[in-house]
Design an enzyme around this catalytic site. Structure first.
Site, mmCIF file in Angstrom:
data_model
loop_
_atom_site.group_PDB
_atom_site.id
_atom_site.type_symbol
_atom_site.label_atom_id
_atom_site.label_comp_id
_atom_site.label_asym_id
_atom_site.label_seq_id
_atom_site.Cartn_x
_atom_site.Cartn_y
_atom_site.Cartn_z
ATOM 1 N N TYR A 98 0.826 -1.209 0.000
ATOM 2 C CA TYR A 98 0.000 0.000 0.000
ATOM 3 C C TYR A 98 0.858 1.256 0.000
ATOM 4 O O TYR A 98 0.684 2.148 -0.837
ATOM 5 C CB TYR A 98 -0.954 0.015 1.188
ATOM 6 C CG TYR A 98 -1.883 1.220 1.143
ATOM 7 C CD1 TYR A 98 -2.892 1.293 0.191
ATOM 8 C CD2 TYR A 98 -1.740 2.280 2.031
ATOM 9 C CE1 TYR A 98 -3.746 2.391 0.126
ATOM 10 C CE2 TYR A 98 -2.584 3.378 1.978
ATOM 11 C CZ TYR A 98 -3.583 3.428 1.026
ATOM 12 O OH TYR A 98 -4.412 4.521 0.962
ATOM 13 N N LYS A 131 1.431 4.017 -2.901
ATOM 14 C CA LYS A 131 1.162 5.458 -2.822
ATOM 15 C C LYS A 131 2.388 6.272 -3.235
ATOM 16 O O LYS A 131 2.251 7.321 -3.893
ATOM 17 C CB LYS A 131 0.712 5.832 -1.406
ATOM 18 C CG LYS A 131 -0.729 5.447 -1.111
ATOM 19 C CD LYS A 131 -1.155 5.855 0.289
ATOM 20 C CE LYS A 131 -1.304 7.354 0.453
ATOM 21 N NZ LYS A 131 -2.522 7.887 -0.185
ATOM 22 N N ASP A 142 -8.563 -5.253 -0.121
ATOM 23 C CA ASP A 142 -8.029 -4.035 -0.759
ATOM 24 C C ASP A 142 -7.071 -4.248 -1.927
ATOM 25 O O ASP A 142 -6.263 -3.365 -2.212
ATOM 26 C CB ASP A 142 -7.281 -3.184 0.288
ATOM 27 C CG ASP A 142 -8.140 -2.742 1.446
ATOM 28 O OD1 ASP A 142 -9.361 -2.903 1.379
ATOM 29 O OD2 ASP A 142 -7.579 -2.225 2.431
ATOM 30 N N HIS A 181 -4.470 -1.258 -3.485
ATOM 31 C CA HIS A 181 -3.007 -1.339 -3.491
ATOM 32 C C HIS A 181 -2.466 -1.387 -4.915
ATOM 33 O O HIS A 181 -1.567 -0.628 -5.280
ATOM 34 C CB HIS A 181 -2.545 -2.595 -2.750
ATOM 35 C CG HIS A 181 -2.851 -2.606 -1.289
ATOM 36 N ND1 HIS A 181 -2.015 -3.193 -0.356
ATOM 37 C CD2 HIS A 181 -3.900 -2.126 -0.570
ATOM 38 C CE1 HIS A 181 -2.540 -3.074 0.855
ATOM 39 N NE2 HIS A 181 -3.696 -2.434 0.737
ATOM 40 N N ASN A 230 -17.998 -4.256 3.275
ATOM 41 C CA ASN A 230 -17.893 -2.801 3.342
ATOM 42 C C ASN A 230 -16.956 -2.302 2.259
ATOM 43 O O ASN A 230 -16.104 -3.029 1.764
ATOM 44 C CB ASN A 230 -17.389 -2.361 4.726
ATOM 45 C CG ASN A 230 -15.914 -2.679 4.918
ATOM 46 O OD1 ASN A 230 -15.029 -1.866 4.622
ATOM 47 N ND2 ASN A 230 -15.624 -3.887 5.417
ATOM 48 N N GLU A 239 -14.752 1.356 1.855
ATOM 49 C CA GLU A 239 -14.422 2.677 2.363
ATOM 50 C C GLU A 239 -13.984 3.575 1.206
ATOM 51 O O GLU A 239 -14.747 4.425 0.746
ATOM 52 C CB GLU A 239 -13.316 2.563 3.414
ATOM 53 C CG GLU A 239 -12.934 3.871 4.069
ATOM 54 C CD GLU A 239 -11.759 3.676 5.015
ATOM 55 O OE1 GLU A 239 -11.938 3.886 6.217
ATOM 56 O OE2 GLU A 239 -10.660 3.300 4.538
ATOM 57 N N GLU A 279 -10.138 5.117 -4.328
ATOM 58 C CA GLU A 279 -9.001 4.271 -4.685
ATOM 59 C C GLU A 279 -9.441 3.150 -5.626
ATOM 60 O O GLU A 279 -8.660 2.706 -6.477
ATOM 61 C CB GLU A 279 -8.319 3.729 -3.430
ATOM 62 C CG GLU A 279 -7.506 4.803 -2.720
ATOM 63 C CD GLU A 279 -6.765 4.304 -1.496
ATOM 64 O OE1 GLU A 279 -5.529 4.434 -1.471
ATOM 65 O OE2 GLU A 279 -7.420 3.807 -0.550
#
EC number: 3.2.1.39
Length: 758
Positions: free
Chosen positions: A382, A386, A457, A461, A532, A534, A538
């Site tokens: 991750y 970024k 995720d 990532h 879920n 969030e 992304e």
């Protein structure tokens, strides 16, 4: 504690109540690889879990295997609304958590499948979360069934078939999003329906019964020639050694006869197909159901559509409707429905305007390029991602101001880091990808936020890695060739969202739920509230990167995947995270935006104890040219910014650059003025840089806001408006000059590999 640490802690402690690629053809992935390394072009991944690393695990850290039946033959799916059936996160719960299919909800248990209709919202956590909680109206099972676990027997694009067996009795139920029916196949005993309260029976038609329980209306259908036996709260139907039944959720008792014709038209498969037409800038999505007539000749069924579907459908709607956490669902009749959305373009970067201070841009680029650690200590997928994204955004800026040496130095940084990650060098390698053939997934190590143990995720990532690869490819096509790094890059992409149904290494669209219109972040969905999502932004970043990479390597399948994901999620995000239509959030919910969408509702919180700026901003970042969708409705973007300012009682102080960039989509002059007053003193968000923020703001201050009234015949364009003046931008990913035609008649001739502005 950093926001990352808080996020990791809460994820870890929240509990629930090769097929090798490219080279033109797929190779067969060995079920038992002979070597630890699988080479793809210049890159490789490992099939051996790195020393000390963990793969998919339960809550105690023990490894887990997919919970599937012996006859299950499909790639393993995670990150879906039903994933707790296949991924046992909690050792004491072999049945999975609540499953929210909408309009119905479910939960497997030893004696059968709980069925409910959560139609009434409640506010919890001091009003921060609204939820439509699963509460069973009945359990559908078999007399005497006592299954030790629930398993997955099969799935399709938005359905799953759950198996409950005890060695003597077997119940298989097919359930799905938008399906008001539950389909059951039974063996070993009579079908049994046990209600949670005494039902009111208002219709008896031999093998069909109409009941009301807890204010909800159902029709029970057994095979012809059988009858329902009623005893207080228990209804049974003896179907012999094996048989079938269906249960329908009715909007009202008056609708019994509208549902009865489809009672024996069992849904056996669901399929989403999409078609992107650049000439008309249209994305057409078709949702199909395949049915099997257990009795009679009826085909098709009744399907309940979410708002992002029924508001964009070209299919006739009935007058039937249901409640859901996303707003009212409308019903169509038949074996398919179609939606049409306008595509508004995905740019790789914004142009740099002459009015920007190019010397300042160069100095700000140098500050990043010559930092003591341009990666800011990043080591896992991750935070490395970024950092890759932050540096990648600087490459076209450096190029646009003629800073060729800076551009090339940035590209070298990206190449070196990417090549390190895209090569598996053995047990001591601290940056590599591992393929888990039990779970059909590619995991980057070091991992973070449960991307390994929970399979969380992956699109969040890996989208950053794809952005870096697309940026390199924009300036060096040889790097992304099939002989070099292309096969490994596209393998990483396909783990997160694979468009190829014949590629059995990965499931189709792991990180996207086609009926929901968005993705789910949790690999296991091991929560009482379901799954879920969030950071919708992304997920959008992944979509934009896939579209750009696909165009740059000439792969229309990947390009169209990105366009589909980006266009569809934009439609869902504005409705379900930001309540743009005003009918998603229930009456009495006082918030304008949610930080997370849950299967059962929405939550004005995030995974760490963050500030309001972070709650809003986690659904904006990373800011790239693929983020212009946030400004497709400038008035709505302005309302979102004002909502945050009102809540704070001041301008944002945390993640200021993210909020300036978002504000610029509605008021670019004000955003640029705020930056100019503070640019020397503020701390950039970790995935952002002062150079990129300044370039973004200065460009929008000159161009104005996004104008969606004009489209173009390419995937890569944008139109801006400042008063009566329009600015047209297009990108040409090909090696030949490209003429782009806009819907108002404007044309742009774009040189190979370049942006053009007119």
């Amino acid at each position: 504690m950093s926001h990352a640490s808080r996020r990791r802690w809460r994820r870890a402690t929240t509990s629930a109540a090769t097929a090798a690629l490219l080279c033109g053809a797929l190779l067969t992935f060995p079920s038992a690889p002979a070597a630890a390394q699988v080479r793809l072009g210049s890159g490789s991944y490992t099939t051996v879990l790195p020393p000390g690393a963990s793969g998919p695990s339960d809550h105690t850290g023990a490894p887990v295997a997919p919970k599937v039946t012996a006859d299950f033959t499909q790639p393993v799916v995670t990150n879906d609304w039903w994933s707790s059936l296949i991924f046992q996160r909690y050792p004491g719960n072999p049945y999975g958590e609540n499953l929210y299919a909408h309009p119905l909800s479910f939960k497997a248990q030893a004696h059968g499948l709980e069925v409910g209709y959560p139609d009434t919202p409640e506010l919890v956590a001091d009003g921060l979360k609204y939820q439509y909680t699963h509460s069973p109206d009945f359990v559908l099972g078999i007399h005497g069934l006592n299954a030790p676990a629930a398993k997955v027997a099969g799935y399709s694009d938005w359905t799953v078939t759950a198996d409950l067996s005890d060695g003597t009795r077997q119940l298989r139920t097919t359930i799905g999003q938008g399906l008001p029916f539950v389909y059951a196949d039974v063996s070993g005993g009579p079908i049994r329906v046990e209600f949670t309260a005494p039902p009111t029976v208002w219709r008896r038609s031999g093998n069909a019964v109409g009941v009301t329980v807890n204010g909800h209306h159902y029709a029970l259908f057994a095979p012809s020639g059988t009858t329902w036996s009623e005893s207080d709260t228990v209804f049974t139907a003896d179907v012999g050694g094996s048989g079938y039944a269906s249960v329908a959720l009715l909007p009202s008792p008056d609708d019994f006869d509208r549902y009865a014709p489809y009672a024996y038209s069992f849904v056996t498969s669901t399929t989403l197909t999409y078609d992107y037409d650049p000439a008309s800038a249209t994305l057409t999505s078709t949702y199909r159901v395949t049915t099997e007539a257990r009795e009679g000749t009826a085909q098709g069924t009744l399907l309940a559509l979410y708002p992002h579907q029924w508001k964009e459908t070209t299919t006739a709607l009935t007058d039937l409707s249901y409640a859901s956490p996303r707003g009212p669902m409308r019903v169509v009749e038949g074996d398919r429905f179609t939606t049409e959305l306008t595509t508004h373009g995905i740019l790789p970067s914004l142009p740099t305007v002459d009015s920007a201070d190019h010397q300042r841009l160069r100095a700000l680029i140098d500050a990043e390029l010559h930092a003591s650690d341009p990666w800011k200590g990043a080591s896992d997928t991750y935070w490395t991602g970024k950092a890759l994204g932050r540096l990648a955004q600087l490459v076209p800026i450096a190029d646009s101001i003629g800073y060729t040496a800076g551009r090339d130095a940035l590209l070298d940084l990206l190449k070196n880091k990417m090549e390190d990650w895209l090569t598996a060098d053995g047990p001591g390698d601290n940056a590599q990808f591992y393929y888990d053939d039990q779970w059909d997934t590619l995991i980057g190590f070091p991992a973070s936020f449960g991307s390994n143990t929970e399979l969380n995720d992956h699109d969040f990532h890996y989208g950053y890695f794809i952005t870096a690869a697309a940026t390199i490819a924009r300036y060096d096509r040889s790097w992304i060739s099939e002989e070099r790094w292309g096969p490994m890059v596209t393998t990483v992409l396909r783990d997160a969202n694979n468009p190829d149904r014949d590629d059995e290494r990965f499931p189709w669209l792991r990180s996207f739920s086609p009926y929901a219109g968005h993705g789910w972040a949790s690999g296991h969905a091991g929560f009482a509230s379901g799954n879920n999502q969030e950071s919708s932004s992304e997920a959008m970043h992944f979509a934009a990167s896939a579209a750009l990479l696909g165009s740059l390597i000439g792969d229309e399948e990947l390009r169209d995947l990105g366009v589909y994901l980006h266009t569809t999620q934009a439609s869902a995000m504005r409705r379900y995270w930001q309540n743009a239509d005003g009918d998603a959030f229930p009456a009495g919910y006082s918030h304008d935006v949610v930080g997370m969408v849950w299967s059962d509702g929405g939550d004005h919180r995030i995974w760490w104890d963050g500030t309001p700026e972070e709650l809003y901003g986690i659904n904006y970042l990373p800011i790239t040219a693929g983020s212009l969708y946030l400004g497709h409705d400038p008035e709505h973007a302005a309302a979102m910014h004002q909502s945050l300012v009102t809540r704070l009682g001041r301008q944002p102080q945390v993640w200021r650059d993210i909020h300036w960039a978002h504000q610029a989509l509605s008021d670019p002059d004000a955003a640029l003025a705020a930056f100019e007053a503070q640019w020397q003193s503020y701390e950039p968000e970790s995935g952002s840089s002062k150079a990129h923020t300044y370039q973004w703001l200065s460009t929008l201050a000159e161009f104005g806001t996004v104008d969606t009234s004009v489209t173009a015949d390419t995937p890569h364009y944008a139109v801006f408006r400042d008063g009566d003046r329009r600015t047209y931008v297009a990108f040409n990913p090909t090696g030949q000059p490209l003429t782009v035609t806009f819907s108002d008649g404007t044309t742009l001739t774009v040189p190979p590999g370049q942006l053009a502005t007119g």
